[in-house]
Design a protein around this motif. Structure first.
Motif, short mmCIF file in Angstrom:
data_model
loop_
_atom_site.label_atom_id
_atom_site.label_comp_id
_atom_site.label_asym_id
_atom_site.label_seq_id
_atom_site.Cartn_x
_atom_site.Cartn_y
_atom_site.Cartn_z
N UNK A 10 0.84 -1.19 0.00
CA UNK A 10 0.00 0.00 0.00
C UNK A 10 0.88 1.25 0.00
N UNK A 11 0.50 2.25 -0.78
CA UNK A 11 1.30 3.46 -0.93
C UNK A 11 1.51 4.17 0.41
N UNK A 12 2.72 4.70 0.60
CA UNK A 12 3.04 5.43 1.81
C UNK A 12 3.34 6.89 1.46
N UNK A 13 2.99 7.79 2.39
CA UNK A 13 3.24 9.22 2.21
C UNK A 13 3.91 9.78 3.45
N UNK A 14 5.03 10.50 3.29
CA UNK A 14 5.68 11.11 4.45
C UNK A 14 4.78 12.16 5.10
N UNK A 15 4.90 12.30 6.42
CA UNK A 15 4.13 13.30 7.15
C UNK A 15 4.95 14.59 7.24
N UNK A 16 4.44 15.64 6.61
CA UNK A 16 5.11 16.92 6.65
C UNK A 16 6.53 16.81 6.15
N UNK A 17 7.45 17.38 6.93
CA UNK A 17 8.87 17.34 6.56
C UNK A 17 9.61 16.25 7.31
N UNK A 18 8.86 15.37 7.98
CA UNK A 18 9.50 14.30 8.75
C UNK A 18 9.85 13.13 7.83
N UNK A 19 10.58 12.18 8.38
CA UNK A 19 10.89 10.95 7.64
C UNK A 19 9.88 9.85 7.95
N UNK A 20 8.87 10.16 8.75
CA UNK A 20 7.83 9.19 9.11
C UNK A 20 6.76 9.18 8.04
N UNK A 21 6.43 8.00 7.55
CA UNK A 21 5.42 7.88 6.48
C UNK A 21 4.27 7.00 6.95
N UNK A 22 3.09 7.27 6.42
CA UNK A 22 1.91 6.46 6.74
C UNK A 22 1.36 5.85 5.45
N UNK A 23 0.77 4.68 5.60
CA UNK A 23 0.09 4.09 4.45
C UNK A 23 -1.22 4.81 4.19
N UNK A 24 -1.73 4.64 2.99
CA UNK A 24 -2.94 5.36 2.59
C UNK A 24 -4.11 5.07 3.54
N UNK A 25 -4.09 3.89 4.11
CA UNK A 25 -5.08 3.50 5.10
C UNK A 25 -4.36 3.17 6.39
N UNK A 26 -4.83 3.74 7.50
CA UNK A 26 -4.33 3.40 8.82
C UNK A 26 -5.44 2.72 9.60
N UNK A 27 -5.04 1.79 10.48
CA UNK A 27 -6.03 1.13 11.33
C UNK A 27 -6.16 1.92 12.63
N UNK A 28 -7.35 2.43 12.89
CA UNK A 28 -7.65 3.09 14.15
C UNK A 28 -8.02 2.05 15.19
N UNK A 29 -7.30 2.05 16.31
CA UNK A 29 -7.45 0.97 17.29
C UNK A 29 -8.33 1.32 18.48
N UNK A 30 -9.18 2.35 18.34
CA UNK A 30 -10.09 2.66 19.45
C UNK A 30 -11.01 1.48 19.74
N UNK A 31 -11.50 0.83 18.69
CA UNK A 31 -12.40 -0.30 18.89
C UNK A 31 -11.71 -1.45 19.61
N UNK A 32 -10.39 -1.57 19.44
CA UNK A 32 -9.65 -2.62 20.13
C UNK A 32 -9.56 -2.34 21.63
N UNK A 33 -9.94 -1.14 22.04
CA UNK A 33 -10.04 -0.80 23.46
C UNK A 33 -11.46 -0.94 23.96
N UNK A 34 -12.28 -1.74 23.25
CA UNK A 34 -13.68 -2.00 23.64
C UNK A 34 -14.54 -0.74 23.55
N UNK A 35 -14.40 -0.02 22.44
CA UNK A 35 -15.24 1.15 22.21
C UNK A 35 -16.70 0.73 22.15
#
Length: 328
Positions: free
Chosen positions: A1-26
């Motif tokens: 899956x395509x990744x995009x750097x965040x701002x001017x950082x070297x940290x990149x995220x994939x086009x889709x991220x998994x939000x884990x709130x539900x894994x905390x029994x939301x």
């Protein structure tokens, strides 16, 4: 899956991220097995970005996410967590945490703290729960009533942690666009996590936040693309921003669904693709509580969405005409 750097950082995220709130029994319980299966399914679909917070299930989300990622190559994935709420143990049994949205025992209480010491303490506890020695992204979490402390004390501490290599990128996560715009203008953050304010039903971020972020090189991660349910399953009784949707919103969502159905496209797919369209957007954050939900979300990215669908939505007055054209 395509990744995009965040701002001017070297940290990149994939086009889709998994939000884990539900894994905390939301809202409702999720088993350890289902939580692990959701992360496994995300990995199988190419998702390499995961978002959690101490707030989610009083640390349960972080513990489950850390356990599910353990043993995977650390350089292959990014983890985002948040600071601003410290978890303090309570003495004796205190019922459940459903008043705050999570079906877990109320073993801790949340204490707002955007001080430099609070940031350090929060992140140290998160790293222990996650089983990691660094976090790729740290967001200031919901500083709505704490702007001054967050930008004057918490943010500089995150800059120091970024310089130390403990934090890769700095962000702010909120359910509103106005204050996020202030952070973009008044700090050197790398990203904002915007929940529910750039969707098919709410384009509040289009006026200032999105153009300001694009101009200043700040990345936007969009969350809440289904507005907590209405855009996933439009019907009377569906929720919008975690409350019963007003009849006029239900009517609008149903009209959008009718246009999508004429083109053979699920409304959910249109909702995700619309949110991903602006140039400043690096990716979308989708919450899921099962492997099936994760697989469905990933599938939406690959469904073809004809350009005529967007024209028809505008022609029927369901979208304004100044927004960026989503890609088919």
């Amino acid at each position: 899956m395509r990744r995009t750097p965040l701002g001017r950082s070297s940290t990149a995220v994939t086009r889709l991220s998994l939000g884990a709130a539900a894994l905390g029994n939301l809202f409702t319980p999720v088993s350890d097995e289902d939580a692990a299966a959701a992360v496994e399914a995300a990995w199988a679909c190419g998702v390499r970005s995961f978002d959690t917070a101490p707030h989610y299930g009083l640390g349960l989300s972080e513990r489950r996410l850390g356990a599910a990622l353990r043993g995977r190559p650390r350089h292959e994935y990014t983890v985002a967590t948040k600071v601003g709420r410290l978890l303090e143990p309570v003495a004796g049994p205190a019922g459940d945490d459903l008043a705050n949205g999570f079906a877990v025992p109320a073993t801790h209480r949340r204490v707002w703290d955007f001080s430099a010491d609070g940031v350090r303490r929060s992140l140290e506890a998160s790293l222990e729960r996650l089983g990691l020695d660094r976090v790729d992204i740290v967001h200031l979490h919901d500083p709505d009533e704490h702007f001054a402390e967050a930008i004057e004390r918490a943010y500089p501490e995150l800059e120091r942690l970024r310089a130390e290599g403990v934090v890769g990128a700095i962000g702010v996560g909120m359910n509103q666009a106005a204050m996020l715009t202030r952070f973009v203008r008044e700090s050197d953050i790398d990203a904002v996590l915007l929940a529910g304010r750039y969707t098919l039903l709410d384009q509040g971020a289009a006026a200032e936040l999105l153009p300001e972020a694009a101009a200043r090189g700040v990345s936007v991660i969009v969350g809440g693309v289904f507005n907590s349910g209405l855009l996933a399953d439009p019907r009377p009784g569906a929720t919008f921003d975690y409350a019963a949707a007003a009849p006029e919103l239900v009517e609008r969502a149903l009209a959008m669904q009718a246009v999508c159905e004429r083109h053979g496209v699920p409304l959910r797919a249109a909702a995700v693709r619309f949110a991903l369209a602006p140039a400043a957007v690096a990716g979308a954050l989708i919450g899921a509580r099962s492997a099936e939900e994760v697989t469905d979300a990933a599938r939406l990215l690959d469904l073809p969405v004809p350009e005529q669908l967007w024209h028809d939505l505008r022609a029927e007055g369901l979208l304004t005409d100044h927004l960026e054209e989503p890609c088919g």
